[in-house]
Enzyme design. Structure first.
Site, PDB file in Angstrom:
ATOM      1  N   GLY A  45      -0.094 -12.141  33.928  1.00 43.67           N
ATOM      2  CA  GLY A  45       1.365 -12.185  33.520  1.00 43.67           C
ATOM      3  C   GLY A  45       2.188 -11.109  33.805  1.00 43.67           C
ATOM      4  NE  ARG A  46       1.116  -6.258  29.962  1.00 44.46           N
ATOM      5  CZ  ARG A  46       1.162  -5.313  29.130  1.00 44.46           C
ATOM      6  NH1 ARG A  46       2.180  -4.721  28.867  1.00 44.46           N
ATOM      7  NH2 ARG A  46       0.249  -5.424  28.315  1.00 44.46           N
ATOM      8  CE  LYS A  96      -1.899  -3.609  31.088  1.00 44.24           C
ATOM      9  NZ  LYS A  96      -2.797  -2.971  30.206  1.00 44.24           N
ATOM     10  CG  ASP A 112       9.658  -8.062  30.994  1.00 43.36           C
ATOM     11  OD1 ASP A 112       8.474  -7.993  30.918  1.00 43.36           O
ATOM     12  OD2 ASP A 112      10.271  -7.105  30.695  1.00 43.36           O
ATOM     13  NE  ARG A 171      -6.388  -3.264  34.472  1.00 45.05           N
ATOM     14  CZ  ARG A 171      -6.076  -4.029  33.453  1.00 45.05           C
ATOM     15  NH1 ARG A 171      -5.891  -3.728  32.464  1.00 45.05           N
ATOM     16  NH2 ARG A 171      -5.661  -5.425  33.775  1.00 45.05           N
ATOM     17  NE  ARG A 183      -8.649 -10.386  32.921  1.00 48.66           N
ATOM     18  CZ  ARG A 183      -7.783  -9.193  32.432  1.00 48.66           C
ATOM     19  NH1 ARG A 183      -7.702  -9.260  31.262  1.00 48.66           N
ATOM     20  NH2 ARG A 183      -7.120  -8.865  32.968  1.00 48.66           N
ATOM     21  CG  ASP A 207      -7.474 -11.988  26.892  1.00 48.37           C
ATOM     22  OD1 ASP A 207      -7.707 -12.523  25.445  1.00 48.37           O
ATOM     23  OD2 ASP A 207      -6.250 -11.403  26.720  1.00 48.37           O
ATOM     24  CG  ASN A 208      -7.723  -8.026  25.955  1.00 52.37           C
ATOM     25  OD1 ASN A 208      -7.185  -8.210  27.090  1.00 52.37           O
ATOM     26  ND2 ASN A 208      -7.085  -8.189  25.025  1.00 52.37           N
ATOM     27  CG  ASP A 227      -5.411  -5.114  27.068  1.00 54.37           C
ATOM     28  OD1 ASP A 227      -4.668  -4.201  26.352  1.00 54.37           O
ATOM     29  OD2 ASP A 227      -5.057  -6.300  27.545  1.00 54.37           O
TER      30      ASP A 227
HETATM   31  P1  AMP Z   1      -2.562  -8.423  26.878  1.00 53.87           P
HETATM   32  O1  AMP Z   1      -1.968  -8.630  25.173  1.00 53.87           O
HETATM   33  O2  AMP Z   1      -2.081  -7.302  27.685  1.00 53.87           O
HETATM   34  O3  AMP Z   1      -3.874  -8.744  26.683  1.00 53.87           O
HETATM   35  O4  AMP Z   1      -1.841  -9.780  27.251  1.00 53.87           O
HETATM   36  C1  AMP Z   1      -1.840 -11.085  26.947  1.00 53.87           C
HETATM   37  C2  AMP Z   1      -1.375 -11.796  27.820  1.00 53.87           C
HETATM   38  O5  AMP Z   1       0.130 -11.847  27.696  1.00 53.87           O
HETATM   39  C3  AMP Z   1      -1.854 -12.021  29.096  1.00 53.87           C
HETATM   40  O6  AMP Z   1      -1.660 -13.172  29.796  1.00 53.87           O
HETATM   41  C4  AMP Z   1      -0.674 -10.879  29.907  1.00 53.87           C
HETATM   42  O7  AMP Z   1      -0.515 -10.946  31.309  1.00 53.87           O
HETATM   43  C5  AMP Z   1       0.696 -11.576  29.259  1.00 53.87           C
HETATM   44  N1  AMP Z   1       1.694 -10.498  29.138  1.00 53.87           N
HETATM   45  C6  AMP Z   1       1.784  -9.542  28.417  1.00 53.87           C
HETATM   46  N2  AMP Z   1       2.909  -8.771  28.504  1.00 53.87           N
HETATM   47  C7  AMP Z   1       3.625  -9.434  29.468  1.00 53.87           C
HETATM   48  C8  AMP Z   1       4.851  -9.480  30.049  1.00 53.87           C
HETATM   49  N3  AMP Z   1       5.734  -8.357  29.712  1.00 53.87           N
HETATM   50  N4  AMP Z   1       5.299 -10.351  30.864  1.00 53.87           N
HETATM   51  C9  AMP Z   1       4.535 -11.435  31.144  1.00 53.87           C
HETATM   52  N5  AMP Z   1       3.493 -11.329  30.601  1.00 53.87           N
HETATM   53  C10 AMP Z   1       2.733 -10.703  29.742  1.00 53.87           C
HETATM   54 MG    MG Z   2      -5.511  -8.202  27.995  1.00 52.54          MG
END
Ligand code: AMP
Ligand code: MG
Length: 486
Positions: A89-90, A110, A122, A173, A180, A250-251, A260
């Site tokens: 997502g980001r 990232k 975002d 990264r 994963r 997922d991590n 992560d």
């Molecule tokens: P994480 O907490 O980094 O493991 O992210 C969990 C999920 O949330 C993943 O699918 C990320 O891509 C999504 N995500 C985290 N931050 C953002 C962001 N700012 N915009 C869009 N997706 C996000």
């Molecule tokens: Mg993650």
């Protein structure tokens, strides 16, 4: 300019189900804030060319002709035990780079903008958390722990809105891959039948375990290796007092790289219940629970492989159960072996387990600093009258241990050798990380960050005049709290 990337993105060979071609947002005001020249060298890249305004723009979405063809990867995952669809997502897979000497690596961006998987996010990242990931991921590498790495942090020149306005950043990264446990869960849950999981498993085997290609037992053996890599990884984390903090499926990378670094932190005073993350209210990911959580995640992974483990599904289930249990057979052995190295024990004795558990009880009841306790034991052997560096509460235990070491084959010399390689002098102490981050993202002063990172590059090597970096945070500063960088 020739950055010397050799792009060959094999992920595009997977069915479209697994990704969505996505271009990063162009951010013309990007500038290089951190560039990891030594990693660039290891990857066979042209560090001088990359560490430039042009390099910064390249990592911020300005793709030249013949450049990579980025994509966002689809994945799902169990977050705090709840299954959900996720995906990049980001982040983006910018491309796979084949280094001349060390193999294939994902180059991930990232914070490069929104993707099909951003939901309401975002797609951006704030500078502070990206700097934190740089410090910690490179510290992990210095500690000899498998990890994704950080090639660069680029300031985007744009604001991002969290609770307040922050500077935007992109972290570059580097990983062996971003497969994963959650990628397998995605394939199993969002496609009818086993075809997609099989595609993915074949891809993973091709990419990471080429020797298994075409062998009859490849899926079982693949699973075995993924488990072995997690045993190794978690043992390392426990060795240095690392609390990952968000061990969602997922991590968890199937390569066994730490990935992560949102809410992770290193434990100062020894307490198995240590939790830093503000969102981990049930202490699911507490320090001492990490092995059992790893096993839980691996069970989710094995479930996705069931159709491939055996044609008879009862038999497949039996194999999967046995594989899952194998983690809890292998892990305690690995942990004990690791503790023996921390204590300089060259040959196993039955009495060791008791001695090790007594040490942990004592550390806990006396609130001793985890890493510095082992460091004190190491030092006690380097100097005359060494027992003076041992805390009062540990003296009785210390005498038993010291006698044990004297009596073993190789004696104290062999012990010291082992201990110096297992017990770091420096870890990224929470207060030091915070200090470095507030100077860098608050005042634009990167000196404390560079100094800390420099020390953490060789964390087993003592440096004179650097006592400040050895000390735990002040006791009166209260419990340390971390936040996901989202
Ligand atoms: P994480 O907490 O980094 O493991 O992210 C969990 C999920 O949330 C993943 O699918 C990320 O891509 C999504 N995500 C985290 N931050 C953002 C962001 N700012 N915009 C869009 N997706 C996000
Ligand atoms: Mg993650």
């Amino acid at each position: 300019m020739n950055f010397c990337f050799r792009w060959d993105t094999t992920y595009r060979g997977l069915p479209g189900f697994f990704y969505k071609a996505t271009r990063p947002d162009a951010m013309p005001a990007a500038r290089m804030l951190i560039f990891n020249a030594s990693l660039a060298g290891e990857l066979g890249l042209n560090a001088d060319a990359l560490n430039s305004p042009e390099g910064a723009r390249f990592f911020a979405g300005e793709i030249p002709d013949g450049g990579p063809e980025p994509l966002a990867q689809a994945y799902a995952g169990h977050q705090f035990a709840n299954f959900t669809m996720l995906g990049d997502g980001r982040a983006l897979l910018y491309g796979e780079h084949v280094s001349p000497t060390s193999g294939r690596f994902d180059i991930h961006l990232k914070g490069a903008g929104q993707t099909a998987f951003s939901r309401r996010g975002d797609g951006r990242a704030a500078l502070g958390p990206m700097l934190r990931e740089y410090i910690i991921s490179e510290a992990m590498h210095g500690l000899g722990i498998p990890t994704t790495r950080t090639l660069a942090v680029v300031g985007t020149g744009e604001d991002v809105y969290r609770q307040e306005i922050q500077q935007g950043a992109i972290l570059v990264r580097v990983a062996r891959s971003h497969l994963r446990v959650g990628t397998f869960e995605y394939a199993a849950a969002f496609h009818k039948g086993p075809d997609m999981v099989r595609e993915l498993a074949d891809y993973a085997i091709n990419r990471h375990h080429e020797d298994l290609v075409g062998t009859e037992s490849r899926y079982c053996e693949f699973a075995r290796r993924v488990i072995a890599a997690q045993v190794d990884l978690i043992t390392h984390w426990m060795r240095v007092g690392f609390v990952h903090g968000v061990m969602n499926t997922d991590n968890m990378a199937i390569t066994g790289e730490s990935i992560d670094f949102g809410p992770c932190a290193f434990m100062d005073r020894y307490d198995p219940a240590t939790v830093f993350s503000s969102i981990d209210r049930d202490a699911r990911y507490a320090f001492a629970r990490q092995p059992e959580i790893a096993q839980w995640n691996l069970a989710r992974f094995l479930e996705t492989l069931l159709p491939m483990l055996h044609s008879d599904q009862d038999e497949a289930l039996r194999i999967a159960n046995e594989l899952a249990r194998s983690f809890m057979v292998a892990y305690p052995k690995a942990w004990l072996g690791m503790m023996r190295t921390k204590l300089g024990l060259t040959e196993p004795l039955d009495a060791d387990e008791r001695m090790i558990s007594d040490l942990h009880s004592q550390m806990r009841s006396s609130r001793l600093d985890y890493n510095n306790t082992f460091l004190a034991l190491t030092r006690s052997m380097e100097q005359d009258g060494g027992d003076q560096v041992i805390p009062e509460e540990l003296q009785t235990w210390y005498q038993t241990w010291r006698d044990r070491v004297r009596a073993q084959s190789g004696g104290e010399t062999a012990a010291l050798n082992l201990m110096k390689r297992s017990n770091p002098v420096y870890i990224p102490r929470n207060h030091l990380v915070e200090e470095a981050l507030s100077a860098a993202s608050g005042k634009g002063d990167f000196d404390p960050l560079f100094k800390l990172s420099d020390i953490l590059r060789e964390p087993y090597a003592w440096r004179s005049g650097m006592e400040y970096y050895e000390e735990p945070g002040p006791v009166d500063s209260g419990p340390y709290r971390t936040f996901c960088g989202t």
